[in-house]
Design an enzyme around this catalytic site. Structure first.
Site, PDB file in Angstrom:
ATOM      1  N   CYS A 106       0.632  -1.128   0.136  1.00 28.03           N
ATOM      2  CA  CYS A 106       0.114  -0.042  -0.066  1.00 28.03           C
ATOM      3  C   CYS A 106       0.858   1.373   0.044  1.00 28.03           C
ATOM      4  O   CYS A 106       0.199   2.330   0.020  1.00 28.03           O
ATOM      5  CB  CYS A 106      -0.786   0.066   1.009  1.00 28.03           C
ATOM      6  SG  CYS A 106      -2.168  -1.139   1.118  1.00 28.03           S
ATOM      7  N   HIS A 113      -2.447   8.668   5.742  1.00 27.12           N
ATOM      8  CA  HIS A 113      -2.920   7.406   5.414  1.00 27.12           C
ATOM      9  C   HIS A 113      -4.389   6.921   5.497  1.00 27.12           C
ATOM     10  O   HIS A 113      -5.346   6.505   4.594  1.00 27.12           O
ATOM     11  CB  HIS A 113      -1.975   6.139   5.855  1.00 27.12           C
ATOM     12  CG  HIS A 113      -2.255   4.901   5.116  1.00 27.12           C
ATOM     13  ND1 HIS A 113      -2.121   4.771   3.784  1.00 27.12           N
ATOM     14  CD2 HIS A 113      -2.807   3.554   5.862  1.00 27.12           C
ATOM     15  CE1 HIS A 113      -2.147   3.324   3.706  1.00 27.12           C
ATOM     16  NE2 HIS A 113      -2.701   2.788   4.806  1.00 27.12           N
ATOM     17  N   GLU A 163      -0.663   5.992  13.430  1.00 28.80           N
ATOM     18  CA  GLU A 163      -0.406   7.392  12.667  1.00 28.80           C
ATOM     19  C   GLU A 163      -0.585   8.400  13.566  1.00 28.80           C
ATOM     20  O   GLU A 163       0.486   9.225  13.142  1.00 28.80           O
ATOM     21  CB  GLU A 163      -1.321   7.326  11.492  1.00 28.80           C
ATOM     22  CG  GLU A 163      -1.035   8.305  10.061  1.00 28.80           C
ATOM     23  CD  GLU A 163      -2.030   7.964   9.087  1.00 28.80           C
ATOM     24  OE1 GLU A 163      -1.602   8.775   8.058  1.00 28.80           O
ATOM     25  OE2 GLU A 163      -2.955   7.346   9.180  1.00 28.80           O
ATOM     26  N   HIS A 168      -9.923   2.757  -0.237  1.00 27.42           N
ATOM     27  CA  HIS A 168      -8.342   2.114  -0.181  1.00 27.42           C
ATOM     28  C   HIS A 168      -8.312   1.470  -1.333  1.00 27.42           C
ATOM     29  O   HIS A 168      -8.535   0.201  -1.578  1.00 27.42           O
ATOM     30  CB  HIS A 168      -8.142   1.486   1.061  1.00 27.42           C
ATOM     31  CG  HIS A 168      -6.577   1.314   1.388  1.00 27.42           C
ATOM     32  ND1 HIS A 168      -5.702   1.515   0.420  1.00 27.42           N
ATOM     33  CD2 HIS A 168      -5.827   0.756   2.485  1.00 27.42           C
ATOM     34  CE1 HIS A 168      -4.474   1.305   0.967  1.00 27.42           C
ATOM     35  NE2 HIS A 168      -4.660   0.639   2.237  1.00 27.42           N
TER      36      HIS A 168
END
Length: 422
Positions: free
Chosen positions: A169, A309, A320, A346
């Site tokens: 990713c 993200h 994060e 996503h």
């Protein structure tokens, strides 16, 4: 002297619209493009929602031969590359082809075509031994991921360095980071770079079902993607692509090119910890952020916006949040942060490039996109995650980050070009 790298062209295909303008309109309006899966019957699966693209290859200018030869992800990449080249205004025909390169990212490459062909050859999985007599003559194109950058290279006439980056990713950030490095070191003057992924297939959906990473909120697809919200239940799978034209700054300036931003810093790290798990302290992402800032010669207090993200899984959102605090200190509390995955889902390896596109447009228009569906923040995610509504704000430096299975953590800093105004 280090060569500077700027973005002069953008091409995007994302859920909810066609092209850059519709993509940006959706983001700034806070609309979501998530819906019940329509590509196949999703009823047997735990997660039945996704962010799909209404893509008509023929109306996008692809020939019947191109459509038959190329996987859906490659089609996205080629169409976006054409748009980016046109947007850049660069005369590729007059540019030395040996100084033009391609760097693309993808997590699952031709998953769409591979699954389709397996179902044909195996009788929908009924036969243990597949019947090779029904094998597509284009199977090589589906099996070898490097075909995608080759298709883009043929499209733009690039005869310089060409590469496929597949880091899960973070592929979409890492492919662009690789392109930046090639221009900086002098191996290329122009790079066509970005990422494409089309993972909305039964096998990919089943894989994420197995680890319960995707949301089971099937009764309300529009509000299923909820990064940083206390009620989030996992991410929404998506497809998409974004491709850019990067140029050496002085060359772009001499030809009077429109510059979206300079890519002033990039770094990637691996946590060497767990294939899908993350440590709560965010140390490896924080290190990538600090390294990208150092390369940009910026202090953390210079960051005006963070494109997170923001996948909508508890461990990622908390990891994060900790990384932003660790790398930016108190400034993290004063910095607007948002996740566009709340609106476009996503798209695995493609999302990093799609988020770069959103960051470039945020600088261009002086607008911070919101985090949709954020009504009740997780108490452990206590930063300014820009809930529901976009904000107007001058942005001189934007940080965009990515996190991927395998422990990959990447960060990129984009800066407003000199003399530009929002």
């Amino acid at each position: 002297m280090t060569r500077r790298v700027v973005v002069t062209g953008i091409g995007v295909r994302a859920p909810g619209g066609r092209g850059v303008k519709e993509f940006w309109d959706l983001l700034t309006a806070g609309r979501t493009a998530t819906r019940r899966i329509s590509f196949f019957d999703p009823s047997p699966y735990r997660s039945q929602v996704a962010a799909e693209i209404d893509f008509d290859a023929e109306s996008e200018g692809l020939t019947p031969r191109e459509i038959r030869r190329m996987d859906r992800a490659a089609q996205f990449a080629v169409v976006c590359a054409r748009d980016a080249v046109a947007d850049s205004g660069l005369d590729f025909a007059a540019t030395d082809p040996h100084r033009v390169g391609v760097s693309l990212g993808s997590a699952v490459a031709a998953a769409t075509s591979l699954e389709r062909e397996y179902r044909v050859l195996s009788g929908d999985g009924a036969a243990w031994e597949v019947d090779h007599r029904y094998l597509s003559p284009h199977m090589y194109d589906y099996l070898v991921p490097s075909v995608m950058p080759a298709e883009v290279a043929w499209t733009v006439g690039a005869e310089g360095p060409a590469a496929m980056v597949s880091n899960g990713c973070t592929s979409g950030i890492d492919a662009v980071g690789h392109a930046v490095q090639l221009i900086r070191e002098g191996s290329a003057d122009v790079m066509v770079t970005g990422a494409s992924d089309t993972p909305i297939t039964p096998i990919v959906v089943a894989c994420f079902d197995a680890i319960k990473a995707t949301t089971p909120r099937n009764d309300d697809p529009e509000h299923a993607s909820r990064p940083f919200d206390a009620s989030r239940t996992g991410f929404v799978l998506a497809e998409g692509a974004a491709v850019f034209v990067l140029e050496e700054y002085e060359s772009a300036r001499r030809r009077g090119a429109h510059v979206y931003a300079e890519i002033s810093g990039y770094a990637t790290r691996c946590n060497a910890y767990h294939m899908t798990g993350l440590k709560t302290d965010g140390r490896e992402m924080a290190e990538a952020i600090r390294s990208a800032l150092d390369e940009s010669r910026l202090d953390g207090t210079a960051i005006d916006y963070i494109n997170a993200h923001g996948s909508g899984t508890k461990q990622n959102d908390r990891h994060e949040t900790a990384a932003f605090k660790r790398s930016l200190g108190d400034h993290a509390y004063r910095t607007p942060i948002s996740s566009i995955k709340s609106m476009v889902g996503h798209s695995l390896g493609a999302i990093g490039s799609i988020e770069i596109a959103a960051s470039l447009l945020a600088i261009e228009h002086g607008v911070v996109p919101p985090t949709a569906n954020l009504h009740s923040a997780d108490p452990e995610c206590d930063l300014d995650y820009v809930p529901l509504t976009a904000r107007e704000r001058r942005l001189d430096a934007v940080l965009t980050v990515g996190s991927g299975f395998g422990g990959f953590q990447s960060a990129m800093v984009l800066r407003r070009p000199e003399g530009a105004t929002a």
